[in-house]
Design a protein around this motif. Structure first.
Motif, PDB file in Angstrom:
ATOM      1  N   LYS A  46     -61.844   6.098  84.011  1.00 21.94           N
ATOM      2  CA  LYS A  46     -62.117   5.273  82.828  1.00 21.94           C
ATOM      3  C   LYS A  46     -61.150   4.113  82.685  1.00 21.94           C
ATOM      4  O   LYS A  46     -61.477   3.103  82.082  1.00 21.94           O
ATOM      5  CB  LYS A  46     -62.082   6.122  81.559  1.00 21.94           C
ATOM      6  CG  LYS A  46     -63.249   7.062  81.436  1.00 21.94           C
ATOM      7  CD  LYS A  46     -63.245   7.730  80.085  1.00 21.94           C
ATOM      8  CE  LYS A  46     -64.482   8.607  79.929  1.00 21.94           C
ATOM      9  NZ  LYS A  46     -64.489   9.288  78.650  1.00 21.94           N
ATOM     10  N   SER A  47     -59.918   4.280  83.209  1.00 20.90           N
ATOM     11  CA  SER A  47     -58.913   3.242  83.021  1.00 20.90           C
ATOM     12  C   SER A  47     -57.803   3.387  84.045  1.00 20.90           C
ATOM     13  O   SER A  47     -57.341   4.491  84.319  1.00 20.90           O
ATOM     14  CB  SER A  47     -58.318   3.347  81.611  1.00 20.90           C
ATOM     15  OG  SER A  47     -57.228   2.480  81.463  1.00 20.90           O
ATOM     16  N   SER A  48     -57.353   2.249  84.591  1.00 17.52           N
ATOM     17  CA  SER A  48     -56.214   2.270  85.514  1.00 17.52           C
ATOM     18  C   SER A  48     -54.895   2.350  84.752  1.00 17.52           C
ATOM     19  O   SER A  48     -53.869   2.670  85.320  1.00 17.52           O
ATOM     20  CB  SER A  48     -56.236   1.028  86.409  1.00 17.52           C
ATOM     21  OG  SER A  48     -56.139  -0.138  85.614  1.00 17.52           O
ATOM     22  N   TYR A  49     -54.926   2.076  83.457  1.00 23.28           N
ATOM     23  CA  TYR A  49     -53.718   2.178  82.631  1.00 23.28           C
ATOM     24  C   TYR A  49     -53.870   3.298  81.600  1.00 23.28           C
ATOM     25  O   TYR A  49     -53.380   3.228  80.482  1.00 23.28           O
ATOM     26  CB  TYR A  49     -53.380   0.839  81.968  1.00 23.28           C
ATOM     27  CG  TYR A  49     -54.539   0.156  81.291  1.00 23.28           C
ATOM     28  CD1 TYR A  49     -54.868   0.442  79.975  1.00 23.28           C
ATOM     29  CD2 TYR A  49     -55.305  -0.789  81.977  1.00 23.28           C
ATOM     30  CE1 TYR A  49     -55.927  -0.174  79.350  1.00 23.28           C
ATOM     31  CE2 TYR A  49     -56.373  -1.422  81.358  1.00 23.28           C
ATOM     32  CZ  TYR A  49     -56.681  -1.106  80.040  1.00 23.28           C
ATOM     33  OH  TYR A  49     -57.737  -1.725  79.429  1.00 23.28           O
ATOM     34  N   TRP A  50     -54.531   4.377  82.005  1.00 20.19           N
ATOM     35  CA  TRP A  50     -54.758   5.547  81.159  1.00 20.19           C
ATOM     36  C   TRP A  50     -53.462   6.084  80.554  1.00 20.19           C
ATOM     37  O   TRP A  50     -53.446   6.560  79.432  1.00 20.19           O
ATOM     38  CB  TRP A  50     -55.451   6.657  81.956  1.00 20.19           C
ATOM     39  CG  TRP A  50     -54.630   7.124  83.125  1.00 20.19           C
ATOM     40  CD1 TRP A  50     -54.651   6.619  84.392  1.00 20.19           C
ATOM     41  CD2 TRP A  50     -53.626   8.146  83.116  1.00 20.19           C
ATOM     42  NE1 TRP A  50     -53.728   7.273  85.183  1.00 20.19           N
ATOM     43  CE2 TRP A  50     -53.091   8.227  84.423  1.00 20.19           C
ATOM     44  CE3 TRP A  50     -53.141   9.014  82.149  1.00 20.19           C
ATOM     45  CZ2 TRP A  50     -52.088   9.128  84.767  1.00 20.19           C
ATOM     46  CZ3 TRP A  50     -52.137   9.919  82.498  1.00 20.19           C
ATOM     47  CH2 TRP A  50     -51.632   9.968  83.796  1.00 20.19           C
ATOM     48  N   TYR A  51     -52.370   6.004  81.326  1.00 19.58           N
ATOM     49  CA  TYR A  51     -51.087   6.565  80.884  1.00 19.58           C
ATOM     50  C   TYR A  51     -50.524   5.824  79.669  1.00 19.58           C
ATOM     51  O   TYR A  51     -49.785   6.414  78.869  1.00 19.58           O
ATOM     52  CB  TYR A  51     -50.077   6.575  82.037  1.00 19.58           C
ATOM     53  CG  TYR A  51     -49.887   5.230  82.689  1.00 19.58           C
ATOM     54  CD1 TYR A  51     -48.900   4.361  82.257  1.00 19.58           C
ATOM     55  CD2 TYR A  51     -50.730   4.824  83.724  1.00 19.58           C
ATOM     56  CE1 TYR A  51     -48.745   3.118  82.840  1.00 19.58           C
ATOM     57  CE2 TYR A  51     -50.578   3.584  84.316  1.00 19.58           C
ATOM     58  CZ  TYR A  51     -49.594   2.727  83.869  1.00 19.58           C
ATOM     59  OH  TYR A  51     -49.458   1.486  84.435  1.00 19.58           O
TER      60      TYR A  51
END
Length: 196
Positions: free
Chosen positions: A114-119
């Motif tokens: 869903k996102s490469s910056y999930w963190y």
């Protein structure tokens, strides 16, 4: 003006949580938003008392109220109450030994599809959970798993995460066993106006 809007938003959020808890989950007294932020502390010792389902639900709702880039909401939350899983993670995770005394933990995870910056989004959700725990009279502490492959592998094995879901942290949660005081972290040397 921008600061007052942010403060107003935080206060409104906490009032909404408090009102919703009264209407749906029971009555819980909570603190003023700024008071709550300054009172938050890391709690590592817990009473042998379970956390009520209503409070657990409020913690999760607070996590999901966090800001998220493009409203992707890549977070996933795993509530762990099984003693064997908590004890196993306590033994294997270097900074989560307090899990052996915690009645529960919330594992904050992110969906990498869903996102490469999930963190980043999951970090905001984690902070909301920690603040909600403080407001509800609970103790909690952020124990990191990401970006450590060995720690993430332990959590993946214990709670059965699929490959595209990565753990950010494990949050042990319970009623504090001893009094804790917040740290005053204000440092005016870290504040810069206009330019560094």
């Amino acid at each position: 003006m921008k600061t007052s809007l942010i403060v107003s938003g935080l206060i409104l959020m906490m009032m909404t949580v408090a009102c919703n808890s009264e209407k749906k989950e029971g009555t819980f007294q909570t603190q003023d938003a700024l008071e709550n932020i300054f009172a938050r502390k890391s709690v590592r010792k817990y009473l042998p008392k379970p956390v009520e389902k209503e409070k657990t639900d409020l913690l999760l709702k607070a996590g999901m109220a966090a800001p998220t880039g493009k409203d992707t909401r890549p977070w996933e939350f795993v509530v762990v109450t099984e003693r064997a899983a908590l004890d196993s993670m306590a033994a294997a995770l270097p900074y989560a030994k307090m899990l052996k005394d915690a009645p529960m933990a919330i594992v904050v995870c992110g969906d990498t599809t869903k996102s490469s910056y999930w963190y980043l989004d999951c970090a905001a959700a984690t902070q909301n959970i920690l603040l909600a725990a403080e407001a509800l009279g609970l103790g909690a502490v952020w124990t990191a798993t990401y970006p450590y492959d060995d720690r993430m592998a332990v959590v993946k094995k214990e709670i059965g995460l699929p490959d595209h879901i990565l753990s950010l942290c494990v949050i042990p949660i319970g009623y504090p066993a001893i009094p804790h005081s917040p740290k005053n972290k204000w440092d005016e040397t870290k504040v810069h106006y206009g330019k560094y």
